[in-house]
Each structure stands twice: as C-alpha cells, then as structure tokens.
Scaffold this motif. Structure first.
Motif, mmCIF file in Angstrom:
data_model
loop_
_atom_site.group_PDB
_atom_site.id
_atom_site.type_symbol
_atom_site.label_atom_id
_atom_site.label_comp_id
_atom_site.label_asym_id
_atom_site.label_seq_id
_atom_site.Cartn_x
_atom_site.Cartn_y
_atom_site.Cartn_z
ATOM 1 N N PRO A 171 13.263 22.642 -13.144
ATOM 2 C CA PRO A 171 12.603 23.899 -13.449
ATOM 3 C C PRO A 171 13.088 24.408 -14.923
ATOM 4 C CG PRO A 171 14.333 24.165 -11.703
ATOM 5 C CD PRO A 171 14.246 22.696 -11.929
ATOM 6 N N SER A 172 12.353 25.373 -15.199
ATOM 7 C CA SER A 172 12.684 25.890 -16.697
ATOM 8 C C SER A 172 13.938 26.670 -16.394
ATOM 9 C CB SER A 172 11.797 27.134 -16.964
ATOM 10 O OG SER A 172 12.042 27.766 -18.088
ATOM 11 N N GLY A 173 14.791 26.328 -17.530
ATOM 12 C CA GLY A 173 16.140 26.812 -17.669
ATOM 13 C C GLY A 173 17.289 25.563 -17.258
ATOM 14 N N TRP A 174 16.822 24.513 -16.726
ATOM 15 C CA TRP A 174 17.480 23.464 -16.176
ATOM 16 C C TRP A 174 16.978 22.251 -17.191
ATOM 17 C CZ3 TRP A 174 21.082 22.941 -11.672
ATOM 18 C CH2 TRP A 174 21.288 24.148 -11.517
ATOM 19 N N PRO A 175 17.065 22.145 -18.285
ATOM 20 C CA PRO A 175 16.446 21.076 -19.116
ATOM 21 C C PRO A 175 17.251 19.689 -18.972
ATOM 22 C CG PRO A 175 17.861 22.583 -20.610
ATOM 23 C CD PRO A 175 17.703 23.216 -19.174
ATOM 24 N N GLN A 201 21.497 20.334 -18.103
ATOM 25 C CA GLN A 201 22.114 21.389 -18.523
ATOM 26 C C GLN A 201 21.538 22.860 -18.203
ATOM 27 O OE1 GLN A 201 21.862 20.626 -22.918
ATOM 28 N NE2 GLN A 201 23.848 19.436 -22.982
ATOM 29 N N PRO A 202 22.063 23.409 -17.009
ATOM 30 C CA PRO A 202 21.440 24.489 -16.346
ATOM 31 C C PRO A 202 22.026 25.790 -17.207
ATOM 32 C CG PRO A 202 23.258 23.577 -15.144
ATOM 33 C CD PRO A 202 22.834 22.517 -16.214
ATOM 34 N N HIS A 203 21.616 26.161 -18.258
ATOM 35 C CA HIS A 203 21.953 27.282 -19.108
ATOM 36 C C HIS A 203 21.386 28.507 -18.963
ATOM 37 C CE1 HIS A 203 18.559 26.994 -21.450
ATOM 38 N NE2 HIS A 203 18.544 25.723 -21.763
ATOM 39 N N ALA A 204 20.003 28.455 -18.268
ATOM 40 C CA ALA A 204 19.353 29.571 -17.797
ATOM 41 C C ALA A 204 18.574 29.268 -16.513
ATOM 42 C CB ALA A 204 18.434 30.004 -18.988
ATOM 43 N N GLY A 205 17.830 30.576 -16.468
ATOM 44 C CA GLY A 205 16.980 30.185 -15.112
ATOM 45 C C GLY A 205 17.537 30.472 -13.695
ATOM 46 N N PRO A 206 17.032 30.335 -12.774
ATOM 47 C CA PRO A 206 17.648 30.619 -11.388
ATOM 48 C C PRO A 206 18.833 29.801 -10.974
ATOM 49 C CG PRO A 206 15.655 29.291 -11.084
ATOM 50 C CD PRO A 206 15.914 29.753 -12.420
ATOM 51 N N ASP A 207 19.807 30.421 -10.148
ATOM 52 C CA ASP A 207 21.144 29.853 -9.906
ATOM 53 C C ASP A 207 20.855 28.691 -9.006
ATOM 54 O OD1 ASP A 207 22.689 31.543 -11.406
ATOM 55 O OD2 ASP A 207 23.159 32.900 -9.895
ATOM 56 N N GLU A 208 19.804 28.674 -8.097
ATOM 57 C CA GLU A 208 19.607 27.645 -7.179
ATOM 58 C C GLU A 208 18.169 27.008 -7.428
ATOM 59 O OE1 GLU A 208 20.865 27.994 -3.111
ATOM 60 O OE2 GLU A 208 21.856 30.135 -3.715
ATOM 61 N N VAL A 209 17.960 25.927 -7.453
ATOM 62 C CA VAL A 209 16.751 25.032 -7.705
ATOM 63 C C VAL A 209 16.625 23.969 -7.194
ATOM 64 C CG1 VAL A 209 16.737 26.170 -10.282
ATOM 65 C CG2 VAL A 209 17.756 23.634 -9.674
ATOM 66 N N THR A 210 15.338 23.476 -6.811
ATOM 67 C CA THR A 210 14.996 22.063 -6.120
ATOM 68 C C THR A 210 14.490 21.213 -7.315
ATOM 69 O OG1 THR A 210 14.219 23.235 -4.151
ATOM 70 C CG2 THR A 210 13.331 21.112 -4.637
#
Length: 840
Positions: free
Chosen positions: A547-551, A578-587
């Motif tokens: 997802p966005s924020g986890w490029p 590189q999870p620099h933004a977006g939600p803390d938990e993603v799928t």
C-alpha cells in the motif's frame, strides 16, 4: 425438478465413503451381504451438532450397521476455530484437516457427512453470541436444506436446545437451529428457493441424545430419575463385521486425531439415552416406533422388496456374483417406480452392490498428481470383473468418456472373466478448467460465515471433482453407468500403494517466506517471495503489491522476470520495503504475471497418514507492521509441543532460534540460551518432558528464563508444571477485544525492554487466551486480568515467578494465534517475556 447436474451431485453424496480415499472400493463378502440387506431398508436418520468430534459414533454406527438406516451427521462447522494436537494447521487449514478426519470416521462407522456454511470463529460463551456472529437465517436455511436432502425419519441432537444450560454457544445454537428447522423443513413457504432442487420434508420426531455429561457426572446421572428418557442398547454385536458396535465406534472416533480423541474399544451393553423434543412421541421405549422402513412406503415398491428379500435369502458369500441377476431385476423394478428420494438413493446403492458382487474394478489414474489448465494428462484406465456370473452371463464395456468432454470412445467389447482391459490415453485439460479448491474457501468469508453462492454445493463435505471418467457397461444386457474420479497412485517403499487425489492447480505458486513482517522503528523490511513452478518452462514477472506509504525500494515499476525450467523448481527473490508513512499495519500481496494473467495463490499441503494428502490454495498474503520493538534476548531454545509458528515469529524479532530435540535437553546445553520456550500443549503431547522437567527447573534456578505456553488440564504428562504449585483450570476469554487490566503495571515483564500499554492488546484475533490457571502459589505474580462480558475476572492469563536466579513464566494468552497474524502488541509482550533474563 431434478436436472442432470442435481442428479450428479446427489450421486456424489450417495457414493460409498471409500471414495474419500480415491481408491476404488473393494468390499468383502460380508460387506456385500450387508449392502444387500440394506437395500431392503428405507430409513433415514439425521444427527446434528456443531463441530467435528461432537458426533456420537456409537449411535451413528448402530443406526448404519445394525438398523441399516441411511445416517447423516450434520456438523454445522468444520472446526476451523479449534486447536490442533498433531500439527501447526489452524483456521482454514484446520477446517480442511478436520473435514478429512470426519470423512475417514464416516468411512468406518457407515455414516454420511454434511456441513453448513457456519464458520467456527472460536469458543463462544452463549448461543445468542453465536447466532449473532453467524448469520442465523443462513445457517438455519442450511439445516432445512440438509433435512430436505436427507429426508430423515428421526433427528437426533447431540446437545440440548435449552438456553439455560451452560454450554459452548455453538453447541446450544446447533440444537436450537435443528429444533426450529424441524418445524420449517416441511413447509413450502420456508426457503422456497431450495424447492427448485428438492422438496419439503417433515421428519417424524426429534430427540436430544442426552448423557451423564449434561448432569454433572456419571454418579449423579446414575442416581437421577430417568423414567422420562428413552433408551437404546447400542452395544450390540455386529456379526458381519466381527466386532461389537462400540468397537466400530471407537475406531471411528479415533480418526479425530488432531483433537486427541483416540478412543479405547469396549464390548457389551451400552445404553444411549434420549429426551423427546418434538414431533410424534413414541408410546413405547422404541425411538423408531411406527416408522415404515420397508418398500411399502414407496408407491408400487412392494414387489421390489420381495425381489430383494429373495436375493438376500439366497446370497452366497463364496459366490456373490450369483446375486447379480436378481439385483439387476430389482434395479429394473426400482427404475419403474415414480421419481422420489428413495428411488434415487436405492438406485445408487444397488448399482454399487452389483459392482461389488461382480468384483468389478474400475480405475482411472494420472501419471502425475497435479496438472495445470491446458496441460496434457496421460491416463491409465483399467476395467476388470472377477466374479463369475451364472451360466450365459456377460459383461461388456460399451463406452467410456472422460469428463468434461475430453475423450469419448466406444470400445464395444465383451469382457472376459478375470482378464483386465486397460488403455493408456492422453487428454488435454481445457484452458478454463477450474482449480481444485475447497469450495467454501473460494470467496472471502466473514468471522461467522463462509460464502457459497451455489445452492447445490452447500452442505457437501468436499468440492465435486472436475476430472472424472464415466464407464458405460452392460451386464446380462442391462445397461449400467459408473463414474470414477481421476486419481494418482504411487508406490511408497514403507507403505506400498498410496492413493492421492488428482488436483488441477495454477502453473505457478507464490508465497511469502514469512507469515508476518516487522519494521521496528520504520526500518526497511526485506520481504522474500518464493516462486514454485507447477509445469515446465514457466516465465513470469514477480510482483509485490504494497500500500501507499510502504514503497518497494527494489523498483515497483520494474518487476523482476523469472524463468523456471522444470516443474517443481523454486526460486526466491527479495524486495526491500521502506515503510516511512501510511498505516502502521498493512496487508502485503504477491503474484506472478504470466501472459497477462496474474496468479496470486500459495499452495498449502496437509499431509498425515490417516487421510489422503490435501492441497489447498490460499491467497498469497502477509501481514506487516511498523512498530517500536526491542529485544534483548538473542539465543532462544524452542521445544515444540503440538505444533505452532513460534520459532518463525522469534526469528522475525531478530532472535537466533535453536529447535530443541530430546537429545539436546542436557544441563550443559540448556545454559547457553537466554530463554527457553515450550510450544503450545507441550505437556499434553511430549511424554519426555517428565525426564526433562528437573533440568528445565535447574536451568531457571541458575538464571535462565523459561516460558511455558498454554496446556490443557487433561492428560498432562507431569504432575507439576512449575517450580511452585500451579493448578490449570478451564477459564478462557473468547472476546478478542476484552479489556485488559494491568494488575502490576510496574512489573519488569510489562516495562522492559518494551513499555506495554492497553494499545498492545488492540487487534488481537479470535480470543485473548484459554485454559488459564485456576490457582497458583504466592511466589507467582499475576500481571493481567480480563474477562468476557458479565463474567468474573480471570487473573491467571500471565503468571511470572522468580526462581533462584531466573524466571519462570506461564501464560494462557493465545500467542500461537497472535504471532502468525502479525499482531504488534503480541510481539512486544512476547519480547519482554523472553528478555527477562537479559534485561539490564
């Protein structure tokens, strides 16, 4: 009313349950004698409960083998939310495992198996909660559907429908739904959409199959007045099986291995008790009083009954084929009857009896266990009959086809007694052939329900096989058709001939090498994908979808191209997130692109020795979390219990994990670990812990940290679980969002190296925990408290005690569910528990 597909599905439901192994049926002379006797019995029973292993095998076997009724067990769920004593499978995979165990149990006790769409979401304290999470109307419709499909004369509940009785909510709900369905199944205005495929049916009566378990124990039950109950002795001897009914039942019950329900056999009188619920109350003690189970219940059926009685009277166990002419005559009589349930059921049964008496063996096997749509599949087809017909009798193979429309030929040849006809033929699967998959897992599910749009699939134990062979024969001039599934068999040196299903699967599988990923402090996360080819010459583009924020720092616009030359070849490729933004938990999701088509499934294999190997396609997904995580423990010893994914979770946390075998449990070896973790139910499954326990306690005394995860208080291999007195109980908290109260907020286990707060208990799945200790020594500190609504507080979910220079931890918190699900707070708390020795 009944189209061709409907009849096909009905036939699949009625085939002998040996089909569950894919091996062609090979009945003995006594099996055939019982099958012929059963042809003259037209009685049906439905047994209803909530889970696999809830059923009463004694009653099912008695009805199937003594009374010769058609008996169906309706388990509302597949047991997905339970525990697993033999391996790591939980949730959907556990549901598949327990489905297969049920099918093997039915193959022994003679019953048939059905399900509803209800999803086992875990332990429930009340039926109201259960029916709120399930879609009550949809599950009720499934129970009505089961009644209409099996047309039972009598329904038995395993559990009481009385809501005032404290029980598992699923149990009580199953009985409540059965009682309500009893009154609806015969009404044409109830679920009228079902009537395109079936007809209304009103059972005669309904009982609750009660026992001492519902009355506080055997002693209390012996003393109580039971004059209002009906009784049945199910401990009869079954001469055609050479065993008591209770021995058959014990063997069937022992198929529930993942639940630890191996049963000892018994012999002699065994009483079952029944409380009348509704319908036509018997005037005697006979629960089957007044039920006509002869052919006279079918208009025009009496002559068929007389023919079959004559066949049974003249049956020759050393020459079963002598019964074939009479069976053929009876079959023609059945065909002439008006359409109806018993006509369809008995036609399938008599065809199987004829096949068995002829010694007719039909085999369709593929050269490999799997193929992909569009692949050529070499088949070996074998047909042989080994039972000598009376003079002038003939068997001819008149036609053969491979469904769906892949091969159709008419060899039109007379078969010779005990001389096989074989042919090898390669057919090509259609490009649009559906993948083999459990039908209830094909669409997304809710916590309480599986999604099954096709009415005719609802209730079936397994997905009907796509790849089948139809054999068209004539026996003494009478046409007969048999369908066999294409299967795979192999010779294994230790086992001999082993059969497996033949599966149609994607050309490539993609899976994450971990079930969850952690990004402490937002640091980059290496994510490795594994690709496996299911055919030769696979070229694909591998894609990681985040997802966005986890490029994807590896370059999302330039997916890697991989080439796998041989079927079975595997390659791995690592991306960097590189999870620099977006939600803390993603799928995270993954897929492989071939010719413009995305394949995004991983392949799970379930393999045990008590049922056929199963392949299950699941979405290629993984949970990822950005969190604040510190771990001071580095060297961890893990002694596995029943099976869990704890070691993989510890490695994600940066620990070096050593899997401990019994030979490793020496004092010298143990002292090198910062912490030792015992897997779930270790004391229920590992007898060797009796010998290891003193060394483990000494390890703690010398300064180690020992973390013991939950155990069941039944069948423990040790008397003392801890260095100090600790007694396990049955308390559990099933609400995964139940408030967690901090009893000792300043305790090191809640503060170092991670500060644990209420937020760490957000997002937990299925439950808080189970089988919490009921009492413990004052040396223990109880750190947390929680409870389900309207219940007293349970304070034993996490106990820590200093012992010598080290720490002993016992926890009933369900880390075995939370860690694979990637719950951040569970990782932080687990890190603290293993770091008790290494904290400053």
């Amino acid at each position: 009313m009944f189209n061709k597909f409907t009849r096909c599905l009905l036939a699949l439901c009625l085939l002998p349950l040996v089909a569950a192994t894919q091996r062609p049926a090979r009945p003995s002379a006594s099996d055939l004698h019982q099958a012929i006797k059963k042809l003259n019995v037209l009685g049906s029973v439905l047994y209803v409960a909530a889970h696999p292993d809830d059923e009463n095998q004694r009653l099912i076997s008695y009805c199937a083998n003594e009374k010769l009724f058609n008996v169906t067990y309706l388990s509302l769920t597949r047991g997905d939310g339970g525990q697993n004593l033999i391996g790591p499978e939980i949730r959907e995979l556990l549901g598949v495992l327990r489905t297969e165990e049920l099918l093997m149990a039915r193959s022994i006790d003679g019953g048939r198996q059905r399900f509803s769409r209800a999803n086992d979401f875990g332990y429930s304290k009340t039926p109201d909660e259960t029916l709120d999470i399930w879609n009550k109307d949809e599950v009720l419709s499934d129970v009505v559907w089961a009644i209409r499909q099996t047309q039972p004369d009598v329904i038995f509940n395993r559990f009481t429908h009385d809501k005032s009785y404290r029980n598992h909510g699923h149990h009580t709900a199953s009985a409540m739904l059965a009682v309500e369905a009893f009154g609806l199944a015969g009404r044409s205005d109830a679920y009228p959409e079902q009537l395109a495929f079936t007809a209304p049916w009103q059972p005669k009566r309904h009982f609750f199959n009660t026992s001492w378990w519902f009355f506080g124990g055997q002693a209390a039950f012996e003393k109580m007045d039971k004059s209002h109950l009906f009784t049945l002795d199910v401990g009869v001897y079954l001469p055609l099986k050479g065993r008591s009914n209770t021995e058959v039942a014990a063997e069937a019950r022992s198929m529930h291995r993942c639940q630890g329900f191996g049963a000892m056999s018994s012999r002699g009188e065994t009483l079952e008790y029944f409380d009348f619920v509704t319908g036509d109350r018997p005037t005697t003690n006979d629960v089957f009083e007044g039920i006509n189970t002869t052919w006279t219940r079918v208009p025009g059926g009496e002559p068929v009954g007389k023919l079959l009685a004559d066949v049974e009277k003249n049956y020759q166990p050393d020459h079963p084929a002598a019964s074939v002419p009479g069976l053929l005559q009876a079959m023609q009589g059945i065909k002439a009857l008006p359409d109806g349930y018993w006509k369809r059921v008995k036609l399938e049964e008599i065809k199987e009896a004829i096949r068995g008496c002829l010694g007719l063996y039909l085999e369709a096997t593929a050269s490999e266990p799997t193929a992909t749509p569009g692949d050529p599949v070499p088949l070996r087809l074998e047909c042989i009959y080994r039972g000598a017909l009376p003079a002038d009798g003939t068997v001819a193979l008149g036609g053969l086809s491979v469904a769906p429309g892949l091969f159709d030929t008419v060899p039109a040849q007379l078969l010779t007694l005990n001389k096989g006809w074989t042919v090898s033929k390669t057919v090509r699967l259609p490009e649009d052939a559906p993948f083999t998959a459990p039908y209830w897992l094909r669409q997304s599910a809710s916590d309480g329900m599986y999604t099954v749009e096709d009415q005719q699939l609802r209730g079936l134990p397994e997905t009907p096989r796509y790849f089948r062979v139809r054999w068209s024969l004539t026996v003494n001039g009478t046409p007969l058709e048999y369908d066999t599934e294409v299967a795979y068999k192999i010779e294994e040196p230790a086992l001999g001939e082993v059969w497996r299903p033949f599966d149609i699967l994607p050309p490539v599988f993609v899976e994450f090498t971990e079930s969850a990923y952690l990004s402490p402090g937002g640091r980059h996360v290496p994510v490795t994908l594994r690709v496996k080819a299911n055919r030769d010459q696979v070229k694909c583009q591998l894609q990681l979808i985040s997802p966005s924020g986890w490029p994807n720092a590896s370059g999302a616009g330039n997916p890697p191209e991989l080439e796998l030359k041989k079927k079975g070849e595997e390659l791995e490729y690592t991306f960097n997130l590189q999870p620099h933004a977006g939600p803390d938990e993603v799928t995270l999701r993954a897929g492989a692109l071939i010719g413009g088509k995305m394949y995004s499934n991983r392949l799970a294999t379930i393999k045990y020795d008590h049922f056929p190997q199963q392949f299950v396609l699941l979405p290629a997904e993984a949970h990822a979390a950005r969190l604040d995580l510190r771990v001071t423990a580095k060297q961890i010893g893990y002694y596995m219990g029943a099976g869990d994914e704890g070691p993989a979770a510890l490695r994600l946390m940066g620990c070096v994990v050593t899997m401990l075998e019994d030979k490793d449990m020496t004092a010298e070896n143990l002292k090198k670990f910062d912490a030792i973790v015992l897997g779930v139910r270790a004391y229920n499954t590992k007898e060797a812990l009796q010998q290891h326990q003193p060394r483990l306690f000494e390890y703690v005394r010398q300064g180690g940290a020992l973390l013991t995860q939950y155990n069941n208080n039944f069948d423990l291999f040790v008397k003392e679980l801890a260095p100090f007195p600790l007694q396990l109980g049955r308390a559990r908290v099933t609400d995964q969002a139940a408030e967690i109260r901090f009893l000792l907020p300043d305790h090191p286990a809640l503060n170092s190296p991670n500060k644990i707060t209420a937020r760490d208990f957000d997002g937990w799945v299925q439950e808080r925990g189970l089988y919490f200790p009921a009492s413990w020594d004052a040396q223990f500190s109880a750190l947390l408290a929680c409870n389900d609504p309207a219940e007293a507080s349970s304070d034993g979910s996490l106990l820590v005690a200093p012992y010598g220079n080290g720490y002993f931890v016992y926890t009933g918190l369900s880390f075995f569910r939370q860690l694979p699900a990637g719950v951040p707070g569970a990782y932080r708390l687990f890190a603290n528990l293993i770091s008790l020795k290494t904290n400053p």
